[in-house]
Design a protein around this motif. Structure first.
Motif, PDB file in Angstrom:
ATOM      1  N   ARG A  25      89.626   1.332   8.840  1.00 15.31           N
ATOM      2  CA  ARG A  25      88.912   0.198  10.330  1.00 15.31           C
ATOM      3  C   ARG A  25      88.358  -1.407   9.724  1.00 15.31           C
ATOM      4  N   ALA A  26      88.576  -1.313   8.392  1.00 20.26           N
ATOM      5  CA  ALA A  26      88.165  -2.622   8.078  1.00 20.26           C
ATOM      6  C   ALA A  26      89.956  -3.572   8.248  1.00 20.26           C
ATOM      7  N   ALA A  27      90.657  -3.062   7.433  1.00 18.59           N
ATOM      8  CA  ALA A  27      92.256  -3.929   7.492  1.00 18.59           C
ATOM      9  C   ALA A  27      93.003  -3.620   9.149  1.00 18.59           C
ATOM     10  N   GLU A  28      92.243  -2.810  10.285  1.00 15.40           N
ATOM     11  CA  GLU A  28      92.786  -2.405  11.114  1.00 15.40           C
ATOM     12  C   GLU A  28      91.631  -4.133  12.228  1.00 15.40           C
ATOM     13  N   ALA A  29      90.833  -4.319  11.732  1.00 15.92           N
ATOM     14  CA  ALA A  29      90.601  -5.053  12.543  1.00 15.92           C
ATOM     15  C   ALA A  29      90.540  -6.851  11.736  1.00 15.92           C
ATOM     16  N   VAL A  30      91.223  -6.836  10.409  1.00 14.52           N
ATOM     17  CA  VAL A  30      92.345  -8.065   9.752  1.00 14.52           C
ATOM     18  C   VAL A  30      93.411  -8.300  10.681  1.00 14.52           C
ATOM     19  N   ARG A  31      93.816  -7.136  10.885  1.00 12.03           N
ATOM     20  CA  ARG A  31      95.240  -6.531  11.983  1.00 12.03           C
ATOM     21  C   ARG A  31      94.743  -7.895  12.852  1.00 12.03           C
ATOM     22  N   ALA A  32      94.029  -6.878  13.527  1.00 13.36           N
ATOM     23  CA  ALA A  32      93.827  -6.824  15.711  1.00 13.36           C
ATOM     24  C   ALA A  32      93.811  -9.004  15.243  1.00 13.36           C
ATOM     25  N   ARG A  33      93.014  -9.194  14.175  1.00 16.71           N
ATOM     26  CA  ARG A  33      93.065 -10.938  14.437  1.00 16.71           C
ATOM     27  C   ARG A  33      94.293 -11.797  14.029  1.00 16.71           C
ATOM     28  N   GLU A  34      94.853 -11.456  13.223  1.00 16.36           N
ATOM     29  CA  GLU A  34      96.113 -11.671  13.634  1.00 16.36           C
ATOM     30  C   GLU A  34      97.131 -11.624  14.550  1.00 16.36           C
ATOM     31  N   LEU A  35      97.330 -10.437  14.842  1.00 14.53           N
ATOM     32  CA  LEU A  35      97.552 -10.300  16.213  1.00 14.53           C
ATOM     33  C   LEU A  35      97.477 -10.841  17.253  1.00 14.53           C
ATOM     34  N   ALA A  36      96.063 -11.564  17.396  1.00 16.72           N
ATOM     35  CA  ALA A  36      95.594 -12.426  17.953  1.00 16.72           C
ATOM     36  C   ALA A  36      95.948 -13.858  18.493  1.00 16.72           C
ATOM     37  N   ALA A  37      96.124 -14.010  17.121  1.00 15.34           N
ATOM     38  CA  ALA A  37      96.265 -15.750  17.070  1.00 15.34           C
ATOM     39  C   ALA A  37      98.062 -15.828  16.858  1.00 15.34           C
ATOM     40  N   THR A  38      98.558 -14.493  16.613  1.00 16.35           N
ATOM     41  CA  THR A  38      99.861 -14.595  16.688  1.00 16.35           C
ATOM     42  C   THR A  38     100.158 -14.873  18.544  1.00 16.35           C
ATOM     43  N   GLY A  39      99.260 -14.180  18.915  1.00 15.25           N
ATOM     44  CA  GLY A  39      99.840 -14.040  20.721  1.00 15.25           C
ATOM     45  C   GLY A  39     100.473 -12.394  21.401  1.00 15.25           C
ATOM     46  N   HIS A  40      99.915 -11.571  20.248  1.00 11.03           N
ATOM     47  CA  HIS A  40     100.182 -10.339  20.693  1.00 11.03           C
ATOM     48  C   HIS A  40      99.748  -9.622  21.362  1.00 11.03           C
ATOM     49  N   LEU A  41      98.388  -9.753  20.478  1.00 10.58           N
ATOM     50  CA  LEU A  41      97.047  -8.957  21.688  1.00 10.58           C
ATOM     51  C   LEU A  41      96.340 -10.129  22.110  1.00 10.58           C
ATOM     52  N   GLY A  42      96.018  -9.830  23.095  1.00  8.63           N
ATOM     53  CA  GLY A  42      95.562 -11.051  24.402  1.00  8.63           C
ATOM     54  C   GLY A  42      94.499 -10.508  24.624  1.00  8.63           C
ATOM     55  N   ARG A  43      93.747  -8.919  25.154  1.00 12.87           N
ATOM     56  CA  ARG A  43      92.972  -8.422  25.093  1.00 12.87           C
ATOM     57  C   ARG A  43      92.762  -7.463  25.401  1.00 12.87           C
TER      58      ARG A  43
END
Length: 97
Positions: A25-43
């Motif tokens: 879960r901790a690693a998931e939060a980090v990866r979600a932030r990375e994907l948001a920064a690259t534009g893959h996760l919008g909301r």
């Protein structure tokens, strides 16, 4: 990039050690932030009272979304995903491409 509505339900396998769940879960939060920064996760939303997520995701293709984006999430092995490809509605008041 194409936009997708993604519904994710995560089910932790029975017998999984709590430390492993916490680590992922901790690693998931980090990866979600990375994907948001690259534009893959919008909301990302969580319906009230439910343990699932609904998100606006972006990738070049659905195959790329599945493998190169969602497939990189630490909880991926525990996820069931439902993907809907989106296209702009003619009356969408959002930004015009």
């Amino acid at each position: 990039m194409q936009e997708f509505l993604v519904r994710i339900t995560t089910t932790v396998p029975d017998g999984t050690a709590p430390a492993e769940v916490d680590r992922r879960r901790a690693a998931e939060a980090v990866r979600a932030r990375e994907l948001a920064a690259t534009g893959h996760l919008g909301r990302l939303w969580r319906p009230v009272g439910e343990l699932r997520s609904i998100g606006l995701w972006r990738a070049d293709t659905e195959a790329a979304l599945r493998s190169d984006v969602l497939g990189t999430l630490p909880l991926h092995d525990w996820m069931t995903v439902e993907i809907t490809v989106l296209e702009p509605h003619p009356n969408d008041p959002g930004p015009k491409a």
